[in-house]
Write a protein that holds these residues in place. Structure first.
Motif, mmCIF file in Angstrom:
data_model
loop_
_atom_site.group_PDB
_atom_site.id
_atom_site.type_symbol
_atom_site.label_atom_id
_atom_site.label_comp_id
_atom_site.label_asym_id
_atom_site.label_seq_id
_atom_site.Cartn_x
_atom_site.Cartn_y
_atom_site.Cartn_z
ATOM 1 N N TYR A 24 0.565 -1.333 -0.033
ATOM 2 C CA TYR A 24 -0.459 -0.281 0.513
ATOM 3 C C TYR A 24 0.828 1.297 0.537
ATOM 4 O O TYR A 24 0.062 2.093 -0.273
ATOM 5 C CB TYR A 24 -1.042 0.236 1.316
ATOM 6 N N LEU A 25 2.136 1.130 0.250
ATOM 7 C CA LEU A 25 3.170 2.515 -0.099
ATOM 8 C C LEU A 25 3.497 2.619 -1.305
ATOM 9 O O LEU A 25 4.136 1.454 -1.568
ATOM 10 C CB LEU A 25 4.011 2.877 0.784
ATOM 11 N N LYS A 26 3.203 3.326 -2.037
ATOM 12 C CA LYS A 26 3.085 3.446 -3.491
ATOM 13 C C LYS A 26 4.017 4.066 -4.233
ATOM 14 O O LYS A 26 4.116 4.156 -5.116
ATOM 15 C CB LYS A 26 2.178 3.970 -4.023
ATOM 16 N N HIS A 27 4.888 5.259 -2.767
ATOM 17 C CA HIS A 27 5.879 5.665 -3.538
ATOM 18 C C HIS A 27 7.300 5.029 -2.681
ATOM 19 O O HIS A 27 8.425 6.035 -2.507
ATOM 20 C CB HIS A 27 5.513 6.628 -3.198
ATOM 21 N N ILE A 28 6.875 4.133 -2.026
ATOM 22 C CA ILE A 28 8.339 3.667 -1.582
ATOM 23 C C ILE A 28 9.397 3.423 -2.576
ATOM 24 O O ILE A 28 9.464 2.178 -3.176
ATOM 25 C CB ILE A 28 7.964 2.246 -0.586
ATOM 26 N N THR A 29 10.617 3.561 -1.832
ATOM 27 C CA THR A 29 11.788 3.368 -3.519
ATOM 28 C C THR A 29 12.635 2.538 -2.033
ATOM 29 O O THR A 29 13.859 2.100 -3.684
ATOM 30 C CB THR A 29 12.492 4.582 -3.971
ATOM 31 N N LYS A 30 13.020 2.930 -1.013
ATOM 32 C CA LYS A 30 13.787 1.737 -0.380
ATOM 33 C C LYS A 30 13.393 1.160 0.517
ATOM 34 O O LYS A 30 12.676 1.638 1.732
ATOM 35 C CB LYS A 30 14.646 2.825 -0.138
ATOM 36 N N PHE A 31 13.275 -0.113 1.481
ATOM 37 C CA PHE A 31 12.921 -0.538 2.335
ATOM 38 C C PHE A 31 13.941 -1.645 2.674
ATOM 39 O O PHE A 31 14.307 -2.624 2.176
ATOM 40 C CB PHE A 31 10.950 -1.480 1.775
ATOM 41 N N THR A 32 13.979 -1.678 4.106
ATOM 42 C CA THR A 32 15.032 -2.340 4.883
ATOM 43 C C THR A 32 14.128 -2.376 6.562
ATOM 44 O O THR A 32 14.010 -2.120 6.938
ATOM 45 C CB THR A 32 16.162 -0.978 5.233
ATOM 46 N N CYS A 33 14.658 -4.184 6.215
ATOM 47 C CA CYS A 33 13.642 -4.465 7.477
ATOM 48 C C CYS A 33 15.070 -5.737 7.789
ATOM 49 O O CYS A 33 14.344 -6.735 8.550
ATOM 50 C CB CYS A 33 12.565 -5.180 7.205
ATOM 51 N N GLY A 34 15.996 -6.306 6.969
ATOM 52 C CA GLY A 34 16.905 -6.927 7.297
ATOM 53 C C GLY A 34 16.860 -8.262 6.256
ATOM 54 O O GLY A 34 18.104 -9.316 6.729
ATOM 55 N N PHE A 35 15.462 -8.896 5.845
ATOM 56 C CA PHE A 35 15.002 -9.558 5.348
ATOM 57 C C PHE A 35 14.283 -8.912 4.121
ATOM 58 O O PHE A 35 12.940 -10.119 3.727
ATOM 59 C CB PHE A 35 14.785 -10.831 6.008
ATOM 60 N N THR A 36 14.390 -8.202 3.673
ATOM 61 C CA THR A 36 13.380 -7.620 2.546
ATOM 62 C C THR A 36 13.358 -8.276 1.255
ATOM 63 O O THR A 36 12.103 -8.526 0.886
ATOM 64 C CB THR A 36 13.470 -5.984 2.118
ATOM 65 N N PRO A 37 13.714 -8.861 0.486
ATOM 66 C CA PRO A 37 13.946 -10.126 -0.496
ATOM 67 C C PRO A 37 13.281 -11.231 -0.029
ATOM 68 O O PRO A 37 11.917 -11.828 -1.070
ATOM 69 C CB PRO A 37 15.313 -10.358 -0.788
ATOM 70 N N LEU A 38 13.444 -11.170 1.241
ATOM 71 C CA LEU A 38 12.693 -12.693 1.350
ATOM 72 C C LEU A 38 10.130 -12.206 1.352
ATOM 73 O O LEU A 38 10.020 -12.805 1.325
ATOM 74 C CB LEU A 38 12.235 -13.414 3.135
ATOM 75 N N VAL A 39 10.150 -11.448 2.507
ATOM 76 C CA VAL A 39 9.286 -10.451 2.728
ATOM 77 C C VAL A 39 8.581 -10.514 0.463
ATOM 78 O O VAL A 39 7.266 -10.671 0.902
ATOM 79 C CB VAL A 39 9.662 -9.029 3.062
ATOM 80 N N ILE A 40 9.003 -10.058 0.284
ATOM 81 C CA ILE A 40 8.673 -9.677 -1.103
ATOM 82 C C ILE A 40 8.309 -10.571 -1.362
ATOM 83 O O ILE A 40 7.011 -11.097 -2.146
ATOM 84 C CB ILE A 40 9.980 -8.656 -2.400
#
Length: 370
Positions: A188-204
């Protein structure tokens, strides 16, 4: 004032949270901060996260750390969603949450010393790893949220069930359990360009499994930067999901066959093929950090090498042809950091063929016996 949960005269545990007085001061500050564009705040519970979502809707950058009693509801609020059809600010009890004031001993065991509140250890026990979502639970729009966020960083200890299930060590076994909230932020964040949580690829990658097919097919995440890690143990289909959902990536870090699941170990040809196809799925990469074979990397450079402005890689060079391919297609490179391992013969050729390497490039050469 930070409150600490610990025994008297013993070392403090990691269970810190804001006192009620401090929470009131912070929330009062948020009410006067409607034009705030960047916020860094530790130990956020649902109350603070909802206050941020309501009063700080113009945030562009947000960096937070979750407290032990945070739940999915707080992150959902940031994304403008809620698990309650009519969200009036009341907190719903989530199965995997810890409620500090309820779970950390009875009221008579709390006492004050040196402006800190002490209590016995948490008596609430959870089964680890927690069960991961099979489908995304229904959520409802709230009318508020930090929907203008461009950069988001979630730090500190928290449990993402899919990561906890794959981890080889008990590294992800403390903190609040968060899963649905991370999915909602990406969706739902339509403008997000950088998302960091430690394991972003797995979340995606997990979005492929939890979203209905029609929503998944129409979803695109506007991320510009992504860092891959070895702990995620990604499968081939998950790599395809990342490439499908994030087609506009401009910076890719940590690209290596080591990010693949252990089931592919020993099949080096398959590993190289999978990683080559994954890399060639992106057509806008300008900054790349890779540990792939140079022959594999060159197959990507033939397609999109002209777009690269920054390249970092460490690899073994077996032929001068590989270096010539890089020189031919990477015509716009501004920064090159290489950890080349060369045979003795190639080292001599490289010295006598200096035009291959522009002077402003930074290269680390390591000779190995031929």
């Amino acid at each position: 004032m930070l409150v600490s949960c610990r025994h008297r005269f013993q070392k403090p545990s990691a269970a810190f949270f804001w006192s009620k007085q401090s929470e009131a001061i912070i929330m009062c500050t948020f009410r006067q901060s409607s034009n705030l564009s960047r916020l860094v705040l530790p130990l956020c519970n649902d109350m603070l996260l909802k206050a941020i979502a309501v009063y700080c809707r113009n945030l562009r950058e947000l960096e937070i750390q979750l407290s032990l009693d945070a739940t999915e509801e707080g992150l959902l609020a940031l994304a403008g969603r809620s698990g309650q059809e009519r969200d009036q600010g009341f907190h719903k009890h989530w199965d995997n949450s810890l409620y500090i004031h309820k779970d950390f001993g009875s009221a008579k065991e709390w006492y004050i010393k040196d402006s800190l509140l002490f209590t016995p250890p948490c008596s609430s026990k959870r089964t680890l790893p927690p069960r991961q979502c099979d489908t995304l639970p229904p959520t409802y729009p709230t009318g508020f949220g930090c929907l203008k966020l461009v950069r988001f960083r979630l730090s500190g200890d928290f449990i993402f069930p899919p990561m906890a299930a794959r981890a080889k060590f008990n590294k992800y076994d403390s903190g609040p359990v968060i899963e649905t909230g991370l999915y909602a932020l990406l969706i739902y964040l339509k403008h997000i360009t950088k998302f960091t949580c430690g394991f972003t690829p797995l979340v995606i990658a997990r979005l492929r499994s939890v979203l209905p097919p029609d929503i998944y097919e129409n979803l695109q995440i506007p991320l510009q930067q992504l860092s891959l890690g070895w702990e995620e143990s990604l499968e081939v289909e998950e790599l395809k999901a990342i490439a499908k959902l994030c087609p506009d990536l401009a910076e890719l870090k940590g690209l290596s066959v080591g990010i693949l699941d252990d089931q592919y170990r020993g099949e080096r040809h398959l590993q190289d093929t999978v990683m080559c196809n994954f890399l060639k799925s992106f057509h806008k990469i300008s900054r790349l950090s890779s540990n792939l074979k140079l022959t594999c990397l060159n197959s990507f450079l033939c397609y999109s090498g002209s777009l690269l402005t920054q390249l970092t890689c460490s690899t073994l060079v077996l032929s001068t042809k590989d270096l010539l391919v890089m020189r031919k297609y990477c015509v716009n490179l501004e920064k090159l950091e290489e950890g080349f391992q060369l045979t003795t013969l190639l080292t001599e050729r490289l010295v006598t063929t200096t035009p291959i390497i522009p002077q402003n490039f930074r290269i680390f050469l390591h000779s190995v016996s031929s």
